[in-house]
Scaffold this motif. Sequence first.
Motif, PDB file in Angstrom:
ATOM      1  N   GLU A  36       2.451   5.806  10.682  1.00 22.96           N
ATOM      2  CA  GLU A  36       3.712   5.471  11.331  1.00 22.96           C
ATOM      3  C   GLU A  36       4.087   4.016  11.093  1.00 22.96           C
ATOM      4  OE1 GLU A  36       6.031   7.461  13.082  1.00 22.96           O
ATOM      5  OE2 GLU A  36       4.844   8.863  11.898  1.00 22.96           O
ATOM      6  N   LYS A  37       3.101   3.136  11.072  1.00 19.47           N
ATOM      7  CA  LYS A  37       3.378   1.731  10.773  1.00 19.47           C
ATOM      8  C   LYS A  37       3.893   1.586   9.343  1.00 19.47           C
ATOM      9  CE  LYS A  37       1.393  -2.900  11.156  1.00 19.47           C
ATOM     10  NZ  LYS A  37       0.192  -3.701  11.517  1.00 19.47           N
ATOM     11  N   LEU A  38       3.332   2.376   8.432  1.00 16.63           N
ATOM     12  CA  LEU A  38       3.807   2.371   7.053  1.00 16.63           C
ATOM     13  C   LEU A  38       5.248   2.874   6.972  1.00 16.63           C
ATOM     14  CD1 LEU A  38       3.456   2.170   3.980  1.00 16.63           C
ATOM     15  CD2 LEU A  38       2.365   4.425   4.046  1.00 16.63           C
ATOM     16  N   ASN A  39       5.566   3.928   7.711  1.00 16.17           N
ATOM     17  CA  ASN A  39       6.934   4.449   7.705  1.00 16.17           C
ATOM     18  C   ASN A  39       7.931   3.414   8.218  1.00 16.17           C
ATOM     19  OD1 ASN A  39       6.276   6.956   6.657  1.00 16.17           O
ATOM     20  ND2 ASN A  39       5.945   7.889   8.669  1.00 16.17           N
ATOM     21  N   ARG A  40       7.571   2.703   9.288  1.00 15.50           N
ATOM     22  CA  ARG A  40       8.473   1.678   9.808  1.00 15.50           C
ATOM     23  C   ARG A  40       8.678   0.563   8.793  1.00 15.50           C
ATOM     24  NH1 ARG A  40       5.531   2.687  14.628  1.00 15.50           N
ATOM     25  NH2 ARG A  40       4.202   0.871  14.227  1.00 15.50           N
TER      26      ARG A  40
ATOM     27  N   HIS B 128       2.044  13.118  -3.228  1.00 16.97           N
ATOM     28  CA  HIS B 128       3.352  13.286  -3.862  1.00 16.97           C
ATOM     29  C   HIS B 128       4.334  12.204  -3.457  1.00 16.97           C
ATOM     30  CE1 HIS B 128       7.326  15.353  -4.546  1.00 16.97           C
ATOM     31  NE2 HIS B 128       6.729  15.524  -5.705  1.00 16.97           N
ATOM     32  N   GLU B 129       4.125  11.593  -2.302  1.00 18.98           N
ATOM     33  CA  GLU B 129       5.024  10.565  -1.796  1.00 18.98           C
ATOM     34  C   GLU B 129       4.789   9.208  -2.463  1.00 18.98           C
ATOM     35  OE1 GLU B 129       8.120   9.395   1.042  1.00 18.98           O
ATOM     36  OE2 GLU B 129       7.450  11.233   0.041  1.00 18.98           O
ATOM     37  N   THR B 130       3.689   9.064  -3.178  1.00 19.06           N
ATOM     38  CA  THR B 130       3.316   7.765  -3.741  1.00 19.06           C
ATOM     39  C   THR B 130       4.406   7.139  -4.612  1.00 19.06           C
ATOM     40  OG1 THR B 130       0.985   8.395  -3.668  1.00 19.06           O
ATOM     41  CG2 THR B 130       1.570   6.537  -5.084  1.00 19.06           C
ATOM     42  N   PRO B 131       4.986   7.860  -5.595  1.00 24.76           N
ATOM     43  CA  PRO B 131       6.048   7.237  -6.404  1.00 24.76           C
ATOM     44  C   PRO B 131       7.261   6.833  -5.573  1.00 24.76           C
ATOM     45  CG  PRO B 131       5.228   9.230  -7.461  1.00 24.76           C
ATOM     46  CD  PRO B 131       4.678   9.225  -6.072  1.00 24.76           C
ATOM     47  N   ALA B 132       7.612   7.655  -4.581  1.00 21.23           N
ATOM     48  CA  ALA B 132       8.769   7.336  -3.740  1.00 21.23           C
ATOM     49  C   ALA B 132       8.507   6.107  -2.868  1.00 21.23           C
ATOM     50  CB  ALA B 132       9.119   8.533  -2.858  1.00 21.23           C
ATOM     51  N   ARG B 133       7.269   5.932  -2.447  1.00 23.59           N
ATOM     52  CA  ARG B 133       6.942   4.803  -1.580  1.00 23.59           C
ATOM     53  C   ARG B 133       6.880   3.489  -2.346  1.00 23.59           C
ATOM     54  NH1 ARG B 133       1.927   7.348   2.016  1.00 23.59           N
ATOM     55  NH2 ARG B 133       3.197   8.200   3.716  1.00 23.59           N
ATOM     56  N   PHE B 134       6.268   3.524  -3.522  1.00 22.89           N
ATOM     57  CA  PHE B 134       5.933   2.272  -4.192  1.00 22.89           C
ATOM     58  C   PHE B 134       6.484   2.140  -5.606  1.00 22.89           C
ATOM     59  CE2 PHE B 134       2.308   3.513  -1.408  1.00 22.89           C
ATOM     60  CZ  PHE B 134       2.579   2.629  -0.382  1.00 22.89           C
ATOM     61  N   GLY B 135       7.267   3.126  -6.047  1.00 19.96           N
ATOM     62  CA  GLY B 135       7.876   3.054  -7.369  1.00 19.96           C
ATOM     63  C   GLY B 135       7.002   3.689  -8.443  1.00 19.96           C
TER      64      GLY B 135
ATOM     65  N   LYS C  72      12.299  -0.235   7.019  1.00 15.43           N
ATOM     66  CA  LYS C  72      12.867  -1.582   7.058  1.00 15.43           C
ATOM     67  C   LYS C  72      13.178  -2.080   5.655  1.00 15.43           C
ATOM     68  CE  LYS C  72      11.921  -6.242   8.816  1.00 15.43           C
ATOM     69  NZ  LYS C  72      10.937  -7.101   9.538  1.00 15.43           N
ATOM     70  N   LYS C  73      12.280  -1.773   4.728  1.00 16.50           N
ATOM     71  CA  LYS C  73      12.480  -2.175   3.340  1.00 16.50           C
ATOM     72  C   LYS C  73      13.701  -1.482   2.746  1.00 16.50           C
ATOM     73  CE  LYS C  73      10.088  -2.276  -1.126  1.00 16.50           C
ATOM     74  NZ  LYS C  73       8.827  -1.918  -1.839  1.00 16.50           N
ATOM     75  N   GLU C  74      13.869  -0.170   3.065  1.00 13.57           N
ATOM     76  CA  GLU C  74      15.020   0.575   2.548  1.00 13.57           C
ATOM     77  C   GLU C  74      16.325   0.046   3.124  1.00 13.57           C
ATOM     78  OE1 GLU C  74      14.043   4.529   3.590  1.00 13.57           O
ATOM     79  OE2 GLU C  74      12.524   4.760   2.022  1.00 13.57           O
ATOM     80  N   ILE C  75      16.301  -0.327   4.407  1.00 17.00           N
ATOM     81  CA  ILE C  75      17.514  -0.875   5.030  1.00 17.00           C
ATOM     82  C   ILE C  75      17.893  -2.198   4.387  1.00 17.00           C
ATOM     83  CG2 ILE C  75      18.435  -1.844   7.166  1.00 17.00           C
ATOM     84  CD1 ILE C  75      16.793   0.248   8.689  1.00 17.00           C
ATOM     85  N   ASN C  76      16.892  -3.044   4.160  1.00 17.33           N
ATOM     86  CA  ASN C  76      17.149  -4.336   3.530  1.00 17.33           C
ATOM     87  C   ASN C  76      17.682  -4.173   2.119  1.00 17.33           C
ATOM     88  OD1 ASN C  76      16.287  -5.715   5.801  1.00 17.33           O
ATOM     89  ND2 ASN C  76      14.184  -5.947   5.067  1.00 17.33           N
TER      90      ASN C  76
ATOM     91  N   LYS D 277      -0.378  -6.740  -9.712  1.00 18.32           N
ATOM     92  CA  LYS D 277      -0.984  -6.813  -8.395  1.00 18.32           C
ATOM     93  C   LYS D 277      -0.430  -5.759  -7.432  1.00 18.32           C
ATOM     94  CE  LYS D 277      -1.770 -11.785  -8.893  1.00 18.32           C
ATOM     95  NZ  LYS D 277      -1.514 -13.131  -8.343  1.00 18.32           N
ATOM     96  N   PRO D 278      -0.719  -4.478  -7.692  1.00 16.41           N
ATOM     97  CA  PRO D 278      -0.169  -3.423  -6.830  1.00 16.41           C
ATOM     98  C   PRO D 278      -0.664  -3.487  -5.394  1.00 16.41           C
ATOM     99  CG  PRO D 278      -1.771  -2.546  -8.391  1.00 16.41           C
ATOM    100  CD  PRO D 278      -1.495  -3.938  -8.815  1.00 16.41           C
ATOM    101  N   LEU D 279      -1.859  -4.057  -5.171  1.00 14.34           N
ATOM    102  CA  LEU D 279      -2.363  -4.147  -3.806  1.00 14.34           C
ATOM    103  C   LEU D 279      -1.544  -5.091  -2.941  1.00 14.34           C
ATOM    104  CD1 LEU D 279      -6.249  -4.149  -4.213  1.00 14.34           C
ATOM    105  CD2 LEU D 279      -4.819  -2.392  -3.160  1.00 14.34           C
ATOM    106  N   GLN D 280      -0.739  -5.952  -3.593  1.00 19.23           N
ATOM    107  CA  GLN D 280       0.090  -6.884  -2.841  1.00 19.23           C
ATOM    108  C   GLN D 280       1.456  -6.291  -2.483  1.00 19.23           C
ATOM    109  OE1 GLN D 280       0.331 -10.611  -4.929  1.00 19.23           O
ATOM    110  NE2 GLN D 280      -1.877 -11.015  -4.800  1.00 19.23           N
ATOM    111  N   ILE D 281       1.734  -5.096  -2.960  1.00 19.62           N
ATOM    112  CA  ILE D 281       2.985  -4.426  -2.588  1.00 19.62           C
ATOM    113  C   ILE D 281       2.928  -4.065  -1.104  1.00 19.62           C
ATOM    114  CG2 ILE D 281       4.456  -2.411  -2.980  1.00 19.62           C
ATOM    115  CD1 ILE D 281       3.401  -2.325  -5.828  1.00 19.62           C
ATOM    116  N   LYS D 282       3.986  -4.328  -0.389  1.00 14.48           N
ATOM    117  CA  LYS D 282       4.010  -4.054   1.048  1.00 14.48           C
ATOM    118  C   LYS D 282       3.794  -2.571   1.323  1.00 14.48           C
ATOM    119  CE  LYS D 282       6.999  -7.891   2.491  1.00 14.48           C
ATOM    120  NZ  LYS D 282       8.254  -8.273   3.163  1.00 14.48           N
ATOM    121  N   GLY D 283       2.857  -2.283   2.191  1.00 10.49           N
ATOM    122  CA  GLY D 283       2.596  -0.918   2.609  1.00 10.49           C
ATOM    123  C   GLY D 283       1.436  -0.245   1.900  1.00 10.49           C
ATOM    124  N   VAL D 284       0.985  -0.781   0.787  1.00 12.36           N
ATOM    125  CA  VAL D 284      -0.086  -0.128   0.028  1.00 12.36           C
ATOM    126  C   VAL D 284      -1.371  -0.057   0.852  1.00 12.36           C
ATOM    127  CG1 VAL D 284      -1.627  -0.358  -1.961  1.00 12.36           C
ATOM    128  CG2 VAL D 284       0.832  -0.643  -2.247  1.00 12.36           C
TER     129      VAL D 284
END
Length: 408
Positions: free
Chosen positions: A385-389, A324-331, A393-397, A207-214
């Motif tokens: 920008e909302k995605l970046n925030r 190019h950012e896709t793997p870094a954002r969502f694995g 937050k996810k990276e900090i956690n 369920k990749p659509l359920q990943i936060k930020g997708v």
Amino acid sequence: MATILLVIIYLAFISLGLPDSVLGAAWPVMQADLGAPLETAGWLFMTIAGGTIISSLVSGRILKRFGTGKVSFFSTLMTAAALLGFYFAPSVYWLFLCAIPLGLGAGAIDAGLNDYVAAHYKAHHMSWLHSFWGVGATIGPIIMAQYIAGGNSWSNGYFAIAGIQFVLAIILLLTLPLWNKGKKNNKALVGEAEESEERVDHAEIVKPLQIKGVKLALLSFLFYCGAEATMGLWGSSFLVSMKGLPAAEAAQWVSFYFAGITIGRFITGFITFKVNNRTLIRMGQILALAGALLLFLPFTSVIALAGFVLVGLGLAPIFPCMLHETPARFGKKHSQTIMGYQMAVAYTGSTFLPPVLGFIASHSTIGIFPLCIVLLAAAMFLSSEKLNRLLNKKEINSSEDVTFSTNR
């Protein structure tokens, strides 16, 4: 061998960009000759983009069966035949018929070559690849403008562009053996991408659509492609109808917009060595929004031209950097599926948002063009920008979880 093949891929992406910008540049003249309503260009554009969506969705199976080289050759040949059909078309109905293979061929080229470069070449080649799309998108309106200014019909412009496509198809045909050899010799150029197609991660994707930020990422692609396509399709009509420019001069101005995208993506390829993708995306969005705001100012040649060029330069880094950012954002495990979703949504934005402006303008005025560009650019910026925030937050956690686990 890999370098020669890369040149062939760049040429193929030029062929992808050539027809993308021609319809908007030629439409002020085509509309008068064909006696068609203003919004017809939007429906033609929707037909082309609809074919692109369909071929992108089925491209995985086709590429697996026939290979990237053969698919690229056949798709380029298909687009060349479709453009030749535009030359012979006796009415608007024939244009719609020819728009179908034009879109089908473009989608297969786009999906196949993006996947091949991501899998076999270093990351910065992605920006340069899309820069060569801009080369084609810039040349197209210039060719059309020359034919219009010279007193020749728009159909002759399509004939010339079809001829270029046929030449590129012949080059792809003659270089088909390089594709199989290239797979064996380009491992030295592989960067962050996987070293071969056989090493794809076959782990179950849940369920990749359920990943936060997708979903926010998908919105960014939707608004980006909506802004890019709307600018290219209706920019010439806006300049002719609202600013009084001759059709040939307006077409040349649109070519400057695509030149901004081309030059910006070429430069971005070098900047990626020093600046990360998120920063480049943000800077591009701000620059595009500033360029769109310039279109509201009282018209002078310098201000209007600056607006078109700034929008092009701003949009330049956004699309390749988001890809190019896709793997870094969502694995990496989810990136292939999410990449497919992003491309589908991107084409959806190109398909439906420009015709919406055409429909509204036909019942009001094309003067709403600057407002639409500003709204699309602003929506893209806010969703990004909302995605970046959310990701920050996810990276900090995640960092706090690692620290807590280490302390224990």
